[in-house]
Design an enzyme around this catalytic site. Structure first.
Site, PDB file in Angstrom:
ATOM      1  N   CYS A 190       0.816  -1.221   0.000  1.00  0.00           N
ATOM      2  CA  CYS A 190       0.000   0.000   0.000  1.00  0.00           C
ATOM      3  C   CYS A 190       0.848   1.269   0.000  1.00  0.00           C
ATOM      4  CB  CYS A 190      -0.934   0.013   1.204  1.00  0.00           C
ATOM      5  SG  CYS A 190      -1.734  -1.560   1.535  1.00  0.00           S
ATOM      6  N   HIS A 222      -8.974   3.419  -1.919  1.00  0.00           N
ATOM      7  CA  HIS A 222      -7.615   2.913  -1.706  1.00  0.00           C
ATOM      8  C   HIS A 222      -7.192   2.001  -2.847  1.00  0.00           C
ATOM      9  CE1 HIS A 222      -4.018   1.600   0.116  1.00  0.00           C
ATOM     10  NE2 HIS A 222      -4.478   0.633   0.890  1.00  0.00           N
TER      11      HIS A 222
END
Length: 390
Positions: A86, A335
């Protein structure tokens, strides 16, 4: 070491786009970044590119980033794919920054991309899961929601924080995201909505978790000499920090902190010559609501364990002392794994140029905080609105 400026930043919409590809999404982000430059930037001036992606679904794992730059017409530009889960594009931004600081590039492109909604839930869970500790945690069935649920339980047990504080993260970030036309979940929610959502991994419920998202983001970094050619407020990269940490929770001494966030934050503050009190806004990594509370503590926004108070007292609201996640954060904005870090940079750039959808009053300093997995890799960057003195 040369001063470096962000001269342009842009993103695609974040959401679910069955008719788009990682190539088309990044093309949109790149074109928006070029458009945001206060003047004409000839793409031929881009010396190097660093692009972040996890590769959810397994598409073009090898050489996906050169495929992107060739698609854009940046023929022959040396391009590096960056993978740090991420935090992939937080690290791609750091790599571009390093190249310009070192003088190996005068203009560098940083960014990221991800397509996450075209695979089944089980496949997506697998691709995300392998960014966690694989040998012991994932093979025993632990998901990222389960990992962050353990961190949330430990935090709520240790400090004066409640499940309602987790829900307040959702309320705040959805309120901001509702004003962002590029947000994935661009709607408001009430505290009762967030309290009563279906459970995911106790104590986390659906409103405490970010969505899986398609999207791309891009930033253009340049030397001071190049930045002086363009109009508009200058956005300087005042400080940068990065650190790695234990990938598995069972390897850590504590579940109520992400040590890599602490280290990266301290580095960025020291390099910028600022403290948390100097910040006018922040974009922090809120993949799960507890992650935002941990960020408040780890980045020094409050004394350890007082994160819930910042939410209850409105300190991190848009009109508070330290507005946080004015973009909507990962929770509302979305995201798309590889695009998240430079997506935060897009918001910082917009804020410091006075162009954000939820605009902070006359900001000078802003911070971005990008976490890989549950803390295996972290980048923190401090940005400053200033004058270019070429």
């Amino acid at each position: 070491m040369r001063d470096v400026y962000v001269i342009g930043a842009g993103q695609s919409p974040f959401g679910s786009f069955p008719d788009e590809t990682y190539l088309s999404l990044f093309e949109t982000a790149y074109e928006n970044a070029l458009e945001s430059v206060g003047g004409e930037l000839d793409p031929d001036r881009i010396d190097e590119a660093f692009l972040g992606t996890l590769g959810v679904g397994g598409r073009q794992i090898g050489l996906s980033s050169p495929a992107v730059t060739e698609h854009l017409g940046l023929h022959g530009v040396p391009t590096t794919r960056v993978e740090n889960a991420c935090a992939a594009s937080g690290y791609s931004f750091r790599s571009a920054l390093t190249a310009v600081r070192a003088g190996t590039a005068d203009v560098a492109l940083a960014g990221g991309y991800e397509v996450m909604t075209d695979t089944s839930a089980d496949q997506t869970k697998w691709w995300l899961g392998v960014s966690g500790e694989t040998e012991w945690e994932r093979t025993s069935g632990t998901t990222f929601a389960g990992v962050y649920a353990q961190m949330a339980s430990a935090y709520l047990d240790a400090y004066d924080a409640t499940v309602d504080d987790l829900s307040r993260v959702a309320v705040k970030n959805h309120g901001n995201g509702a004003k962002n036309p590029k947000a994935h979940l661009g709607f408001e929610c009430s505290l009762e909505d967030a309290r009563s959502a279906p459970g995911v991994a106790d104590p986390l419920n659906l409103y405490h978790c970010c969505p899986t998202t398609d999207g791309a983001s891009a930033a253009l970094l340049a030397s001071e000499e190049v930045a002086a050619e363009f109009d508009g407020p200058a956005v300087k990269v005042a400080g940068a920090g990065a650190a790695s940490g234990r990938v598995g929770l069972f390897q850590r001494e504590s579940l109520t902190s992400i040590p890599a966030s602490v280290q990266a934050g301290e580095q960025a503050y020291a390099e910028a010559g600022v403290t948390p009190d100097d910040l006018d806004f922040a974009e922090v990594h809120d993949c799960f609501a507890i992650a935002e509370l941990l960020a408040y503590d780890d980045l020094g926004f409050c004394e350890r364990g007082e994160a819930g108070r910042l939410l209850r007292e409105g300190v991190v609201d848009p009109d508070g002392e330290l507005p946080t996640n004015t973009s909507g954060g990962l929770k509302s904005k979305g995201h798309p794994i590889g695009a998240t870090g430079t997506g935060q940079v897009v918001e910082a750039f917009s804020q410091l140029r006075g162009e954000a959808h939820v605009q902070v009053d006359d900001p000078t300093y802003g911070l971005t905080h990008n976490v890989g997995g549950s803390g295996g890799g972290v980048t923190v960057h401090v940005f400053e609105r200033t004058e270019v003195d070429a």
